[in-house]
Design an enzyme around this catalytic site. Structure first.
Site, mmCIF file in Angstrom:
data_model
loop_
_atom_site.group_PDB
_atom_site.id
_atom_site.type_symbol
_atom_site.label_atom_id
_atom_site.label_comp_id
_atom_site.label_asym_id
_atom_site.label_seq_id
_atom_site.Cartn_x
_atom_site.Cartn_y
_atom_site.Cartn_z
ATOM 1 N N CYS A 1 3.986 -2.952 -32.605
ATOM 2 C CA CYS A 1 3.184 -2.438 -30.836
ATOM 3 C C CYS A 1 4.799 -3.663 -29.776
ATOM 4 C CB CYS A 1 1.957 -3.472 -30.710
ATOM 5 S SG CYS A 1 1.661 -5.024 -31.323
ATOM 6 N N ARG B 1 -3.300 -7.218 -24.773
ATOM 7 C CA ARG B 1 -2.955 -8.785 -24.174
ATOM 8 C C ARG B 1 -3.894 -9.261 -23.610
ATOM 9 N NH1 ARG B 1 1.547 -5.699 -22.646
ATOM 10 N NH2 ARG B 1 3.363 -5.704 -24.144
ATOM 11 N N GLU C 1 4.509 -10.652 -37.093
ATOM 12 C CA GLU C 1 6.097 -10.900 -36.563
ATOM 13 C C GLU C 1 6.359 -12.485 -36.799
ATOM 14 O OE1 GLU C 1 4.171 -11.686 -32.462
ATOM 15 O OE2 GLU C 1 2.548 -12.464 -33.156
ATOM 16 N N ASN D 1 9.535 -7.749 -31.140
ATOM 17 C CA ASN D 1 10.054 -8.169 -30.208
ATOM 18 C C ASN D 1 10.346 -10.038 -30.199
ATOM 19 O OD1 ASN D 1 9.419 -6.485 -28.833
ATOM 20 N ND2 ASN D 1 8.287 -7.363 -26.934
ATOM 21 N N ASP D 2 8.952 -9.963 -31.476
ATOM 22 C CA ASP D 2 9.355 -12.538 -32.224
ATOM 23 C C ASP D 2 9.922 -11.757 -33.355
ATOM 24 O OD1 ASP D 2 8.652 -13.516 -30.023
ATOM 25 O OD2 ASP D 2 6.249 -13.322 -30.432
ATOM 26 N N ARG E 1 -5.659 -7.785 -29.010
ATOM 27 C CA ARG E 1 -4.909 -9.865 -29.288
ATOM 28 C C ARG E 1 -6.058 -10.684 -28.615
ATOM 29 N NH1 ARG E 1 1.349 -10.039 -28.764
ATOM 30 N NH2 ARG E 1 0.447 -10.855 -26.614
ATOM 31 N N HIS F 1 0.611 -1.362 -0.072
ATOM 32 C CA HIS F 1 0.210 -0.082 0.022
ATOM 33 C C HIS F 1 0.771 1.313 0.078
ATOM 34 C CE1 HIS F 1 -3.881 -1.280 0.150
ATOM 35 N NE2 HIS F 1 -4.013 -1.571 1.396
ATOM 36 N N ARG G 1 16.180 -14.634 -27.593
ATOM 37 C CA ARG G 1 16.526 -13.176 -26.934
ATOM 38 C C ARG G 1 16.687 -13.720 -25.541
ATOM 39 N NH1 ARG G 1 11.746 -9.686 -26.131
ATOM 40 N NH2 ARG G 1 10.460 -11.018 -26.691
#
Lengths: 85, 575
Positions: B503, B297, B432, B455-456, B333, B190, B466
């Site tokens: 993205c 996502r 991708e 990324n992919d 997605r 918190h 990676r």
């Protein structure tokens, strides 16, 4: 005394905010309110008791109300437990 | 000699000030026999009433200063003090054991704290701290000891404490409290959440700050790095004072851009969107000026549970995001599970190469019941906003056609049963896989948009995992091989009049942004915190200028050459 088996529909179960809503609703009735899960009973007006029993979505519990306004209490609390959001 | 202590970054920013050691009040509980149970119960009720009045006041103040979500913490505390299992048990104990209220309350509260501490879930364990916090307040009134009153502070300080309870944090006076550091706590405790919403720099979980620092010692809190410097040198103070000024300047500068559109120096508009993982991320996206959601996502809906989410649950989550975003576009997605993401309730065969295996659309087309449930939820939610549906990991045209056909089937089935579905949504694919990037011209005739998942795409183009440190050097976003694929995709999309977005992490990378602008990318989707810096950068870049550099860049031989070129030729003027 009224008893009703209810399958909890709340998306995240009876946690945090829904638990608070449940307790706030329960305390508006004079009847004694109990939740029975796996043969363990907790006081329906106890925020800590309810949170500690970690009731998840899809679980079946028994709701018990005992007192002059038991029918209204069951109806109101069932609505809390079966709301979708 | 200055001393450096490392903790957990709880809230960004730099604070420089004197330490104020927040010692817990002395709350030694003695068990004392009493003679008059009725008057002891009365004493307990009086303390309870004063504690409740405090909490009501705090909840009200927090409501106006920080909003409902934070105020609800204190409303929950009130419910604890009204809990009959607590109150009645304490009273029974007083009567039956003829013991003092302090000791009765302490014992009863301890039993509840123990119960929550044993639970196997972080959220529930943190509730133990809540119970401790509220009972302390009652105990302080019973014992007649002073509870920390942050309002009593009269000079600028950095609060140092073992832990800060939610009520301590809420009472911190922003005028005097410049930062805080604690021994315990994590990013989701918190105190950390409150620090972020109050924008007070904070470092938590340092283990030993309370023993390492003495009252009134000068200290620096660096919330960016999660570092605390005790008794800093003059150079250190000067260094952090400069950083503090830079932060303030940058923040003020960027804050001006929140409601602006993203416009380049030569007046071209591009869209800056946010990548989100759950409906809870929407608020942050909007606060950072997102013009849309470029990637939602949906995996979060499936994780951390025992069974698949129902259509209704999914509908509620999608609707929430679409409604909160208003008419701004939201790209959702469909399920991307498999690879490194597994579900405990979905049996997946062990694979030699999971990233080249049974995942995302491949799994969805095979396990159609999963896919259809998600599509129905999306179709129904679509009426609440500007929905765009995106299929991940498309390699071949047949996969896209099959996925789209299933979507159409579900749409007609819903319509036939009288359910209202949106028919204004776009359907696109994530690029991708290099095969799809090469065939973008063919896909472009049938899809409504492309979103490039770098990324992919980079890992498949370079054939380098990676996550594997030994080949991590091959993860090269600026490699001309990757950039040429990007050009192919963007050109192919534009030729058919389709928009192209990105993205992956690359979309918010300051070195990549000028190249992507030159390549003609229409939408950049990134983590919310990167949006304002990117908007600023884009406002200084001219798209026509960048277009002129593209041929030069794509003719380069290595990633290092590209990076050096961008840094020396384009970014040299502080862009």
């Amino acid at each position: 005394m009224v008893e009703k088996k209810i399958v909890v529909q709340l998306a995240h179960g009876l946690h945090a905010r829904p638990a608070a809503n449940f307790v706030k609703t329960a305390t508006t009735f004079s009847s004694e309110i109990k939740i029975v899960k796996n043969e363990k009973t907790v006081n329906g007006k106890s925020i800590m008791g309810i949170m500690a029993s970690a009731i998840a979505k899809g679980e079946e519990i028994t709701l018990i109300a005992d007192g002059v306004d038991e029918n209204e209490a069951i109806a109101a609390l069932e609505a809390v437990l079966t709301s979708q959001e | 000699m200055s001393q450096k202590i490392v903790g957990v970054k709880a809230s960004v920013g730099i604070a420089i000030g004197k330490a104020f050691l927040l010692a817990a009040p002395d709350m030694q509980i003695k068990t004392v026999a009493i003679e008059d149970a009725a008057s002891e119960i009365h004493r307990f009720e009086a303390a309870l009433a004063r504690a409740k009045a405090d909490l009501q006041e705090i909840a009200q103040r927090v409501e106006t200063e920080m909003g409902t979500e934070q105020a609800d913490i204190f409303r929950a505390h009130l419910l604890v003090l009204e809990d009959p299992e607590l109150v009645d048990t304490v009273k029974d104990k007083i009567t039956q054991e003829m013991t003092n209220a302090e000791s009765a309350l302490h014992d009863v509260a301890q039993a509840f704290i123990g119960l929550f501490e044993q639970m196997d879930n972080d959220y529930m364990r943190e509730r133990a701290a809540d119970i401790r916090d509220v009972t302390k307040r009652v105990l302080a009134y019973l014992l007649g000891v002073n509870f920390f009153q942050p309002s009593s502070l009269t000079e600028e300080v950095i609060i140092v404490a073992e832990d800060l309870t939610p009520s301590d944090t809420a009472q911190l006076n922003r005028q005097y409290v410049k930062g805080f550091v604690t021994d315990i706590g994590g990013r989701t405790s918190h105190s950390a959440i409150m620090a972020r919403s109050m924008e007070i720099p904070a470092v938590v979980g340092t283990q030993n700050i309370t023993s390492a620092v003495q009252a009134s010692t000068l200290m620096i809190v660096d919330g960016h790095e999660g570092v605390v410097i005790i008794d800093p040198s003059e150079e250190e103070v000067a260094h952090y004072t400069r950083k503090q000024a830079e932060d303030a300047e940058q923040k003020a500068e960027l804050a001006k851009l929140v409601h602006n559109q993203t416009v380049t120096a030569d007046q071209h508009h591009v869209e800056l969107a946010a990548n989100i993982g759950s409906p809870a991320d929407v608020a942050g996206a909007l606060a950072n000026g997102a013009e849309g959601v470029g990637l939602f996502r949906t995996e979060f809906l499936y994780m951390g549970r025992d069974d698949f989410p129902t259509e209704e649950e999914q509908y509620v989550a999608y609707k929430q995001v679409l409604t909160s975003m208003g008419d701004k576009p939201v790209v959702i997605r469909t399920l991307d599970i498999g690879g490194d993401k597994h579900l405990s309730y979905l049996d997946m065969p062990e694979e030699m190469n999971p990233f080249l295996g049974y995942r995302a659309i491949r799994l969805c087309l095979d396990r159609q019941e999963l896919f259809r449930t998600q599509l129905r939820a999306l179709l129904r939610a679509g009426v609440h906003g500007n929905l765009k549906i995106m299929f991940p990991m498309i390699a071949t045209l047949e996969e896209f056609r099959q996925a789209k056909a299933i979507l159409e089937e579900e749409k007609h089935a819903l319509q036939n049963s009288g359910v209202v579905v949106s028919d204004r949504f776009e359907v696109g694919i994530m690029i991708e896989i290099p095969a799809a990037a090469m065939m973008a011209d063919v896909f472009a005739r049938e899809v409504d948009f492309f979103s490039i998942g770098t990324n992919d795409l980079i890992q498949y183009t370079m054939a380098a995992d990676r996550m594997n440190e030994r080949v991590a050097y091959l993860y090269q976003p600026y490699h001309p091989a990757v950039l040429r694929l990007l050009r192919n995709v963007i050109q192919a999309g534009h030729k058919e009049g389709k928009w192209v977005g990105m993205c992956g992490e690359m979309a918010g990378d300051p070195v990549a942004v000028p190249i992507l602008l030159g390549l003609g990318l229409d939408e950049f989707s990134m983590s919310a915190s990167s949006i304002l810096p990117a908007r600023k950068q884009l406002s200084l870049l001219s798209r026509e200028e960048m277009e002129k550099h593209i041929d030069t860049i794509l003719q380069m031989s290595t990633s290092a050459q590209v990076e050096a070129f961008v840094k020396t030729t384009i970014m040299k003027d502080g862009i």
